[in-house]
Design a protein around this motif. Sequence first.
Motif, PDB file in Angstrom:
ATOM      1  N   LEU A  91      57.568  30.687  22.750  1.00 29.34           N
ATOM      2  CA  LEU A  91      58.278  30.585  21.697  1.00 29.34           C
ATOM      3  C   LEU A  91      59.915  29.461  21.282  1.00 29.34           C
ATOM      4  CD1 LEU A  91      59.033  34.433  21.915  1.00 29.34           C
ATOM      5  CD2 LEU A  91      57.913  33.533  19.475  1.00 29.34           C
ATOM      6  N   VAL A  97      64.234  33.870  15.429  1.00 30.60           N
ATOM      7  CA  VAL A  97      63.486  34.743  14.945  1.00 30.60           C
ATOM      8  C   VAL A  97      62.305  34.494  13.998  1.00 30.60           C
ATOM      9  CG1 VAL A  97      62.005  37.084  14.653  1.00 30.60           C
ATOM     10  CG2 VAL A  97      64.137  36.979  16.382  1.00 30.60           C
ATOM     11  N   ASN A 100      60.873  30.805  14.124  1.00 31.81           N
ATOM     12  CA  ASN A 100      59.616  31.226  15.569  1.00 31.81           C
ATOM     13  C   ASN A 100      57.736  31.802  14.642  1.00 31.81           C
ATOM     14  OD1 ASN A 100      59.635  30.323  18.048  1.00 31.81           O
ATOM     15  ND2 ASN A 100      61.262  31.011  17.604  1.00 31.81           N
ATOM     16  N   VAL A 139      65.869  33.695  19.288  1.00 33.75           N
ATOM     17  CA  VAL A 139      65.257  34.436  19.731  1.00 33.75           C
ATOM     18  C   VAL A 139      65.422  34.661  21.082  1.00 33.75           C
ATOM     19  CG1 VAL A 139      62.752  33.574  21.727  1.00 33.75           C
ATOM     20  CG2 VAL A 139      62.754  34.169  18.738  1.00 33.75           C
ATOM     21  N   MET A 147      60.605  39.705  23.190  1.00 29.49           N
ATOM     22  CA  MET A 147      59.417  39.053  22.573  1.00 29.49           C
ATOM     23  C   MET A 147      58.166  38.362  22.678  1.00 29.49           C
ATOM     24  SD  MET A 147      61.729  36.149  25.506  1.00 29.49           S
ATOM     25  CE  MET A 147      63.315  35.177  25.468  1.00 29.49           C
ATOM     26  N   GLU A 151      55.860  37.924  19.658  1.00 29.12           N
ATOM     27  CA  GLU A 151      54.291  36.865  19.887  1.00 29.12           C
ATOM     28  C   GLU A 151      53.551  37.905  19.090  1.00 29.12           C
ATOM     29  OE1 GLU A 151      53.728  34.311  20.791  1.00 29.12           O
ATOM     30  OE2 GLU A 151      54.441  32.992  22.614  1.00 29.12           O
ATOM     31  N   LYS A 154      53.867  36.788  15.637  1.00 34.75           N
ATOM     32  CA  LYS A 154      53.266  35.188  14.894  1.00 34.75           C
ATOM     33  C   LYS A 154      51.981  35.374  14.603  1.00 34.75           C
ATOM     34  CE  LYS A 154      53.842  32.080  17.807  1.00 34.75           C
ATOM     35  NZ  LYS A 154      53.918  31.127  19.323  1.00 34.75           N
TER      36      LYS A 154
END
Length: 500
Positions: A91, A97, A100, A139, A147, A151, A154
């Motif tokens: 990240l 956020v 990312n 982030v 975090m 991830e 994502k």
Amino acid sequence: MTGDILRAEGLRKQFPGVLALDGVDLSLRAGEVHVLLGENGAGKSTLIKILSGAYHPDGGRVLMDGRPVRIRSAGDARALGIATIYQEFNLVPQLTVAENLALGRPPRRFGLVDRARMERDAADLLARVDVRVDPRTPVGRLGIARMQMVEIAKALALEARVLIMDEPTAVLTTGEVEKLFAIVRQLRDEGVAIVFITHHLEEIPQIGDRVTVLRDGRSVAEVPASTPHDELVRLMVGRPIDQQYPRRPARPGEPLLKVRGLTRRGVFADVSFEVRAGEVVGVAGLVGAGRTEVARALFGADHYDAGEVTVNGRRLPPGDVHAAMEAGLGLVPEDRKGQGLVLGAAVAENLGLVTLRDATRAGFVDRRGQRTAAAKVADQLGIRMAGLDQEVRTLSGGNQQKVVIGKWLVAGARVLILDEPTRGVDVGARVEIYQLVNELTAAGDAVLMISSDLPEVLGMSDRILVMARGRLVGELPAARATQDDVMAMAVAEVEGGRVQ
């Protein structure tokens, strides 16, 4: 379940002086969670980096849907439908956020980035992983647990056919792990093939279908997820481990660490406790309870507004790391790579970091003395390495953690704060770290151990302190405490609400 989506056959990878993979096989089926198990250094990270395009194999092949493929980059992996969630977050702290989650593929309108849509898409993904975060939040302001969930969000955005998850539960609380498992089961039911790497053996029957065990760069077994823990440990380390938590209590002596009324406005308040010579005091609590923040304040890494800290009879000035080290206080931080190591430096240099100042005379470092001390501690801890000149970044996670602990042994610290000491560390290396804790307390040193792993806290502590919402809410004797006892305190309401 259908046939194999992905199959690795005879993968081989050599680095200078190290054969990381030696003919590894792995098959992944649609609608299955395949657990990848092995000690640190067994080859798990190398294998997933080959599948994700970060490394190229020296031998063997990878097949997708029965056809050989070449994965030469992360872009190739994405094009094949392979997404990877690494243990070290990928990240950008300065970006929001939403930015990312859309990195490299932002939605556009009339040729410009459509920020409104990007933030709506991010909100939908965050809702899917049940995380309440404003998509416009940088982030870098999030805690480690959040975090991790970003991830995961994502990876979901890529709609992968194969999802590789490297230690996804290492930084999550029990409740967050349950949320994650619900997401994993949903993806499995949608036909995704999932590789799940964990060192927590109790998670395997909860989430896994099959297990492949790696040892010394080879795939040594493929077994059902219902395989007993003792057998999995034997397959991993090549020998049985009699005691997972081999605590040997020592007779407590005088208090080496005294904390009185420690307060930092908005973070923690009125924290008071002692740790005696020969004692392990565990600190339990949910993520966000203030445990790490207290540890950093004790060590002088962060300032506090009120209270006092005394180490070995010496009162420490607030915010003075050097004074803390001079008094014999050491901190093994939860983020070993970001805060505990200089990754580009050698093992010997990292082991000598704390004593470098004392080993310098008239601008010259006593390199021979530093190296001798480093060699002694490396041998004591059983650090697996090619030599003292090996870059610490190339060591396995468990051996990196030994180096972080080892620098405090070189410095002769009397009080050691261990913050998540076995996060991302395999069962064999864990037991070695626990044995080291026993040696320290037997020698009259004191250990304050912060851990989100409740069995670890119960198994390796003499007393347990429980924190909630920035306050110390209770103390339990470890010998009579249960996980339910600790959790009941950890979720209890603190009188007066949050820390003011």
